[in-house]
Design an enzyme around this catalytic site. Structure first.
Site, short mmCIF file in Angstrom:
data_model
loop_
_atom_site.label_atom_id
_atom_site.label_comp_id
_atom_site.label_asym_id
_atom_site.label_seq_id
_atom_site.Cartn_x
_atom_site.Cartn_y
_atom_site.Cartn_z
CB CYS A 106 -22.54 -40.60 9.80
SG CYS A 106 -21.20 -40.46 8.66
NE ARG B 36 -14.24 -36.08 5.70
CZ ARG B 36 -14.93 -36.85 4.88
NH1 ARG B 36 -14.34 -37.39 3.83
NH2 ARG B 36 -16.21 -37.08 5.09
CG HIS C 64 -23.64 -43.74 5.21
ND1 HIS C 64 -23.03 -42.96 6.15
CD2 HIS C 64 -23.79 -44.96 5.77
CE1 HIS C 64 -22.81 -43.66 7.24
NE2 HIS C 64 -23.26 -44.89 7.05
CE LYS D 290 -17.99 -48.21 -2.38
NZ LYS D 290 -17.02 -47.14 -2.21
#
Length: 634
Positions: free
Chosen positions: A330, A359, A506, A460
RNA sequence: GCCACUGUAGCUCAGGGGUAGAGCACUCGAUUCGUAAUCGAGCGGUCGUCAGUUCAAAUCUGACCAGUGGCUCCA
């Protein structure tokens, strides 16, 4: 009292749910599990009051199963206390797939212990102990659980006004809110599954308890099905199939990062190609750096909140770890957007990136392809005006649904609204939720409301898919974000010639390629549809006499873009057929003397046994090409 | 990260204080075969890594590495 059908019954004061059920019918009395009184689920034995709205719950009510499982947890504890006197007891709730109970015992439970405990549970059930509810004072509760420090800890946390209740079944007393099924005999179909360590209160600074997991159902068939599904999951485990089918491997030098073999890479690329094909219309694929100065993460807020999950890289000049591999795309997308001035006429702008992300998951969390440290998302950020949200979401929902359909995955939509912890004004949330909901409803697809489950920056839509054996996986997501445009000071010039803030969506469909491939491996049990199969056709000549013909046929298939191989090893036909079946190749094309002469192949389709079809190679090739193009399922 | 368990040939696994085993895979030879394992021979391992105990360690002990299961869907 009022019943669900609206009828009213007059009863003596103090009548219990059990007595009410009996007064309605003996069958209902037997089937009754609990009672809903004015919306609250209670034990059958509790007395009813004047004017109550009543519904008797039987095993057919979905609310009844957790009660059975919670009761099963008590029965488990009853058995453990008998076999392991002095075992400390923690919590024992019902969970999605069953129940568990945590015990404080000197050593972990062995599989033999579980067997013995399960047998002891049968005795507790046979004894048909009633679950007796008592309301007790705090002093009384402390006295009863004087030997159970974990329970005392829980009691000390209960609010002053809370009613403390204990439940007794035979020899076992537990601090418990209830409610429970009437007696231990209600539990008929259950199974203890595993033992594992679990921290008291989930806190790694506290003592480790020994947890026993189990499951229970009202119906034998349901339990059988659950156990079957567990078996089937084991057989389809992508870690095992990945090794067997030679799709990927892991190596200690790169924990949490997959090495993709040429076969696995075929699948990976096929998914990527499909994604790109679907996104030709209006998406802009871009690539951004993998390594960034911390300045970017300070702007995005990751440096403060997410740093421990990021891989920091030493900058030799400053001798500081102020560089980091990107854990998500992002911020770099926002940067790309902000690098130019945008007109409202350009919106929506849709950036897609398939870059690899890192990650730093804690070592204990890693698991096969589903929890990794390095992965790639089909990561997309859409910059648009508020009034475009509805149309865009509509488009996304259709796109994502179509994608899952290609794999035969059934998707369920979840609409998640504002959480407690959030940013942005209520007016903004109202607008965002309204736009999302409208778009959702316009698609005509049913959805489930998950109030309070949204991201902190916006509502979302999540996509849960169900695989071939009925397991649910959370995959795609569409998230509205009003926070990022602020942080990155994103703008566009409106038709009023003034600067405005766009909204960001997103979006991910696969989640990550790694996890999605793991799901596909298990969904298809390794038997991929033609378009995904690393090896699509294996040409098998019967003897050396057909070697040249088979080689030419293989070349013809390859020229048509089919992934064909030739198995002319010096082995029997039976051996090579078996090998091809085990490798889960969709088609084996057998070439004997007749086929070699006639330009045909004897096609054996995967899993169809000897049901072969003799077909001209040209026709076979054309069919394969068409099936691949259509991404046909089976 | 923490707890438990596991780590032996490319794969699946047996064994276990006294110089390492099977099946499959692989290589070679014979066999040339009509739809799920042809026969024979051979190659292949510092028993995860590093230390310690011991006359002797793959085996026992410890640390480390990796994997597996789990780590509040709150009495």
């Amino acid at each position: 009292m009022t019943l669900p059908d609206g009828s009213v019954r007059e009863l003596e004061p103090g009548t219990t749910g059990a007595a009410l059920a009996a007064s309605i019918g003996a069958g209902l009395a037997r089937a009754a599990v609990a009672i809903r009184v004015n919306g609250e689920i209670r034990d059958l034995v509790r007395p009813l009051a004047d004017g109550d709205q009543i519904a008797i719950l039987t095993e057919r009510d979905p609310e009844a199963l957790p009660l059975l499982r919670h009761s099963a947890a008590h029965i488990l504890a009853t058995a453990v206390r008998k076999l392991f006197p002095g075992a400390g007891i923690g919590f024992g709730p019902s969970i999605d797939e069953g129940f568990y109970y945590d015990f404080e015992v000197p050593r972990p439970f062995t599989p033999e212990d579980l067997e013995a405990i399960e047998a002891e549970m049968a005795a507790v059930i046979a004894a048909d102990h009633a679950f007796v509810r008592e309301e007790v004072s705090r002093e009384e509760a402390n006295r009863r659980f004087a030997d159970d420090p974990l329970k005392l800890e829980r009691i000390s946390e209960l609010g002053k006004d809370e009613t403390i209740t204990v439940y007794t079944d035979g020899p076992f007393v537990d601090l418990c809110r209830g409610p429970h099924v009437p007696s231990t005999a209600k539990l008929k179909h259950y199974k203890l599954l595993s033992g594992a360590g679990a921290y008291w209160r989930g806190d790694s600074n506290r003592q480790m308890l020994q947890r026993i997991y189990g499951t229970a159902y009202f119906k034998k068939d349901d339990l059988t099905q659950h156990l079957f599904r567990m078996e089937e999951s084991k057989k389809r485990d992508h870690r095992m199939l990945g090794k067997q089918l030679d799709l990927f491997l892991f190596h200690p030098v790169a924990p949490g990062a997959a090495f993709w073999t040429e076969k696995g890479t075929v699948i990976y690329n096929a998914l990527n190609d499909y994604m790109q094909e679907l996104q030709r219309d209006g998406y802009r694929e871009i690539r951004t750096p993998l390594l960034y100065n911390k300045a970017l993460w300070e702007t995005s807020g990751h440096w403060g909140k997410y740093r421990e999950n990021m891989f920091l890289v030493l900058d030799n000049e400053t001798n500081e770890h102020d560089m980091s591999l990107k854990p998500m795309n992002c911020p770099s997308h926002h940067l790309m957007y902000a690098a130019k001035k945008h007109s409202y006429r350009e919106l929506p702008i849709r950036y897609v990136t398939y870059d690899v992300l890192h990650r730093n998951e804690v070592s204990g969390a890693l698991s096969g392809l589903t929890r990794v440290r390095q992965f790639a998302q089909d990561d997309c950020h859409i910059y648009l005006m508020e009034r475009q949200i509805q149309a865009e979401v509509h488009r996304l929902v259709q796109f994502i649904s179509k994608y899952y359909e290609t794999f035969g995955l059934k998707a369920t939509l979840k609409f998640a609204t504002r959480p407690e912890q959030r940013i942005g004004s209520d007016a903004l949330w109202d607008e965002a939720e309204r736009a999302l909901r409208h778009a959702l409803e316009a698609t005509g697809q049913p959805y489930e409301l998950k109030a309070g489950d949204g991201a902190f920056y916006g509502p979302k839509i999540d996509f849960d898919v169900e695989d071939a054996i009925g397991r649910k996986w959370q995959l795609g997501t569409i998230q509205l974000d009003y926070n990022a445009p602020e942080r990155f000071d994103l703008q566009y010039v409106g038709d009023d010639n003034a600067e405005h803030r766009p909204v960001v969506i997103h979006r991910a469909v696969n989640g990550s390629f790694e996890r999605f491939i793991a799901i596909l491996i298990e969904h298809f049990a390794g038997a991929f549809p033609l378009w995904l199969a690393p090896e699509q056709v294996r040409v098998v000549p019967i003897s050396d006499a057909q070697h040249e013909a088979a080689e030419a046929m293989t070349a013809t298939l390859r020229d048509a873009g089919i992934r064909a191989t030739l198995d002319d090893r010096n082995e029997t036909l039976n051996y090579r057929i078996r090998d091809g079946e085990m490798a889960k190749v969709p088609y084996l094309a057998v070439v004997g003397q007749r086929e070699a002469e006639g330009g045909t192949v004897a096609v054996r389709a995967r899993g169809e046994g000897t049901k072969q079809e003799v077909i001209a190679l040209t026709a076979f090739t054309a069919r394969l090409v068409e099936d691949v193009r259509a991404r046909k399922l089976g």
